[in-house]
Design an enzyme around this catalytic site. Structure first.
Site, PDB file in Angstrom:
ATOM      1  CD  GLN A 107      24.539 -15.991 -18.244  1.00  0.00           C
ATOM      2  OE1 GLN A 107      25.561 -15.835 -18.901  1.00  0.00           O
ATOM      3  NE2 GLN A 107      24.548 -15.906 -16.921  1.00  0.00           N
ATOM      4  CG  ASP A 289      21.670 -22.401 -14.606  1.00  0.00           C
ATOM      5  OD1 ASP A 289      21.544 -22.132 -13.396  1.00  0.00           O
ATOM      6  OD2 ASP A 289      21.514 -21.553 -15.506  1.00  0.00           O
ATOM      7  CD  GLU A 294      11.069 -22.144 -20.471  1.00  0.00           C
ATOM      8  OE1 GLU A 294      11.378 -21.149 -19.803  1.00  0.00           O
ATOM      9  OE2 GLU A 294      11.873 -23.073 -20.719  1.00  0.00           O
TER      10      GLU A 294
END
Length: 409
Positions: A107, A289, A294
């Site tokens: 994105q 999504d 992380e």
């Protein structure tokens, strides 16, 4: 009474005494933990409204130094943050000294460096507040306001695992273009009377630029985590395939969680419970999504799951994608502290808390009323899901104590 009968009676009394003592101690411990959860909730509510103030009091440190010192393996920021308003004010107003294309991803975003050397990620406005993103739950462009709202929900839930985010208006002509790298500058164009750019990313196209209102662009800025805390990327065990007609294993195997529990880092430590917390968080914001996540590097599973990249959220208030909760209803476990916090937030408290937390953001109102109402309804669904688990397996199995000590040395 015969000696043998006395011995048996004494043994029975001793067993009763031990079980009574253990039961009372467990209840006292649980009660004390619940009281602390309630006190933590009241502290959060008392400090929820953040006014952006221009300076820090009682310190010679910069806002960036303070924010960097906050980060520890299990928190991005501490429970009490009197400096938060000043840090967010700096994020929203400090001079931009360099602008470049964003880091790798699908994105559009820009990487900005603010005065004092602090990196932030800028995500541009793509939709008006009342726009409804139709289609798949992960459809559409990133929503900048979703990043802002998700950060404040992280505060409200008491997770403290999302990087700091604030809304910001930037003048593309006077603030960005003079300090832009050639790579970013080459993606600027004019559409009508509006300055636009399309950047560099997997889905970035010259035909689909983000456009300012004239030269002024609304967006969000996310504070870059300190470089001393390098990140490690993991595939989410409940990630989607993103291929039509191809299901991930968790979408058809109801015993999938049993397999996950045998796999590192989910077989020990806090990571699986972090996955459950994240499922609750993502369901409330409508984020389907999170295909990767992380943590900090070399953490051996002890680091928190960091709530990064929340912009595919608050797209369609009418869509409740229950599959986001799969980790919760397949594993049927949740932290007691999370369960308590969710219960404190029902009956309209969540909506009120979100509105209060975001009231002073530069791009307020951050969310439309339908999205606030949707979060309220989703909260009820989460509570009902946990109730189904406790009915089936019992509260002692479902509600897990996991209160890890946090150090801010």
């Amino acid at each position: 009474m015969k000696l043998k009968q006395r011995v048996v009676l004494l043994a029975i009394l001793l067993v009763i005494f031990i079980f009574t003592k253990v039961f009372l101690i467990d209840n006292l411990d649980t009660s004390a933990a619940n009281r602390e959860d309630q006190r933590a909730f009241h502290r959060m509510m008392a400090g929820l409204r953040v006014e952006l103030v221009p300076k820090l009091d009682h310190t010679l440190q910069s806002p960036w130094e303070i924010a960097a010192q906050w980060v520890v393996p299990r928190e991005v920021y501490p429970e009490e943050t009197p400096e938060l308003g000043a840090i967010m004010h700096a994020m929203a107003t400090k001079k931009i000294i360099k602008a470049d294309v964003g880091y790798k991803g699908t994105q559009l975003k820009a990487l900005l460096i603010l005065e004092g050397g602090q990196k932030v990620v800028f995500k541009p406005k793509r939709y008006n507040r009342d726009y409804v993103v139709e289609g798949e739950p992960y459809a559409g462009y990133d929503r900048h306001n979703a990043e802002v709202a998700a950060f404040h929900l992280d505060r409200i839930l008491g997770f403290r695992r999302a990087p700091l985010v604030v809304g910001r208006f930037v003048n593309l002509r006077t603030e960005i273009k003079p300090v832009a790298t050639e790579q970013l500058l080459s993606t600027f164009l004019t559409v009508g009377n509006n300055t636009c750019f399309y950047g560099k990313c997997y889905y970035c196209r010259e035909t689909e630029p983000a456009c300012a209102d004239g030269d002024t662009m609304e967006g969000s800025v996310t504070l870059w985590l300190p470089d001393v805390w390098p990140l490690q990327k993991h595939r989410h065990p409940w990630g989607r395939t993103y291929r039509e007609g191809k299901l991930a294993r968790w979408e058809y195997d109801e015993s999938y969680c049993d397999a996950v529990k045998k796999t590192s880092p989910y077989d020990s430590g806090p990571r699986l419970l972090d996955i459950i917390d994240t499922a609750v968080f993502d369901y409330l914001i409508g984020n389907a999504d999170r295909h990767h996540y992380e943590s900090f590097q070399d953490d051996e599973g002890a680091s928190m799951l960091i709530l990064l990249d929340n912009a595919k959220s608050f797209g369609n208030p009418s869509l409740d994608e229950r599959s986001i909760l799969a980790p919760l209803y397949q594993c049927c476990i949740i932290r007691v502290s999370t369960w308590n916090r969710l219960n404190y937030l029902k009956n309209g408290v969540l909506k009120s808390a979100l509105k209060s937390a975001m009231a002073h953001d530069p791009i307020a109102p951050v969310l439309s009323e339908p999205h606030l109402d949707a979060a309220e309804q989703r909260l009820l669904s989460v509570l009902a899901t946990v109730k189904q688990c406790t009915d089936q397996f019992g509260a002692d199995t479902v509600l897990v104590e996991d209160r890890m000590p946090l150090s801010h040395l």
